[in-house]
Design an enzyme around this catalytic site. Sequence first.
Site, PDB file in Angstrom:
ATOM      1  N   GLU A 189       0.827  -1.223   0.000  1.00  0.00           N
ATOM      2  CA  GLU A 189       0.000   0.000   0.000  1.00  0.00           C
ATOM      3  C   GLU A 189       0.859   1.270   0.000  1.00  0.00           C
ATOM      4  O   GLU A 189       1.124   1.852   1.043  1.00  0.00           O
ATOM      5  CB  GLU A 189      -0.949   0.032   1.207  1.00  0.00           C
ATOM      6  CG  GLU A 189      -1.873   1.249   1.168  1.00  0.00           C
ATOM      7  CD  GLU A 189      -2.778   1.386   2.390  1.00  0.00           C
ATOM      8  OE1 GLU A 189      -3.678   2.256   2.359  1.00  0.00           O
ATOM      9  OE2 GLU A 189      -2.588   0.652   3.375  1.00  0.00           O
TER      10      GLU A 189
ATOM     11  N   LYS B  19      -2.742  -2.034  -2.989  1.00  0.00           N
ATOM     12  CA  LYS B  19      -3.772  -1.133  -2.461  1.00  0.00           C
ATOM     13  C   LYS B  19      -3.356   0.284  -2.790  1.00  0.00           C
ATOM     14  O   LYS B  19      -2.334   0.777  -2.292  1.00  0.00           O
ATOM     15  CB  LYS B  19      -3.945  -1.327  -0.948  1.00  0.00           C
ATOM     16  CG  LYS B  19      -5.032  -0.424  -0.354  1.00  0.00           C
ATOM     17  CD  LYS B  19      -5.435  -0.829   1.053  1.00  0.00           C
ATOM     18  CE  LYS B  19      -6.451   0.148   1.625  1.00  0.00           C
ATOM     19  NZ  LYS B  19      -7.038  -0.279   2.897  1.00  0.00           N
TER      20      LYS B  19
END
Length: 300
Positions: free
Chosen positions: A181, A218
């Site tokens: 992420e 992500k």
Amino acid sequence: MNPIGLNEEQLRKMKCDPGFIAALDQSGGSTPKALAQYGIQEGAWSSEEEMLKLVHEMRTRMITSPSFTGERLLGAILFENTMDKEIEGQATADYLWNVKRIVPFLKVDQGLAAENDGVQVMKPMPGLGALLERAKAKHVFGTKMRSLIKQANAVGIEAVVSQQFEVAGQILAAGLMPIVEPEVDIHCPEKGKAEELLKAAILGQLELLPAGQMVMLKLTLPEQDDFYADFVKHPKVLRVVALSGGYSRDEANDRLRRNHGVIASFSRALAEGLSAQQSDAEFDAVIGESIESIFEASNT
């Protein structure tokens, strides 16, 4: 392809099924903010232990809601403290999978380092190996770790992505699926440019991943629709998920609909409108509506 010994049923669900991921992993500095959004103000607890108990009650209420099931939710990301607690007599990760058919993930980063070169890399994680062992023993499927990109700075973005994939290698070696992420701040002055640099850096790292290994990504919802389509169809990417990043649920859903094949992994946008003061019927109605809107936006 499953060279790292993941649960086959969970792997198939994460790869193929419609749905989205609930991010229930607020921790550290974001916990009081999450509780305030839920209608519990900072004076309501007198120790960190009491605060974490309130958070677990909030998360338990969400997870046990009749709307919160594997029909529309693929996974849920937990904070370490939530993983260590129980729901209705089962460890949280076991309850999620055994009762709800929702795949459990664990947030493993220890927060962000100070800003340098327009980014915040992750703080050192000396206890990561032991944490991954515990997560595996508790039947967690995968992990999540967040960095933050604030400027379109090539040096900084390269540092973020290199660190993310270095740690992802350690997570894969422990038999878990990493969610990488590298968040781009929605207030980044050259957000589109930052996303171009980020995409190039991630593509470079994916090329270096050993054959048969995969990660999840992500990412912040991009300025250009379908900008991450190359990742959606990449053989080394299990799934591309989007964070809400401070956008309201309506705006996050609108942006998500325009990014085909990308699904939500929302935190604040999922919990929007929920309150400790609501009756169970009101609470269930609000979370049900929230889940349905995010599911629909993810299913494009």
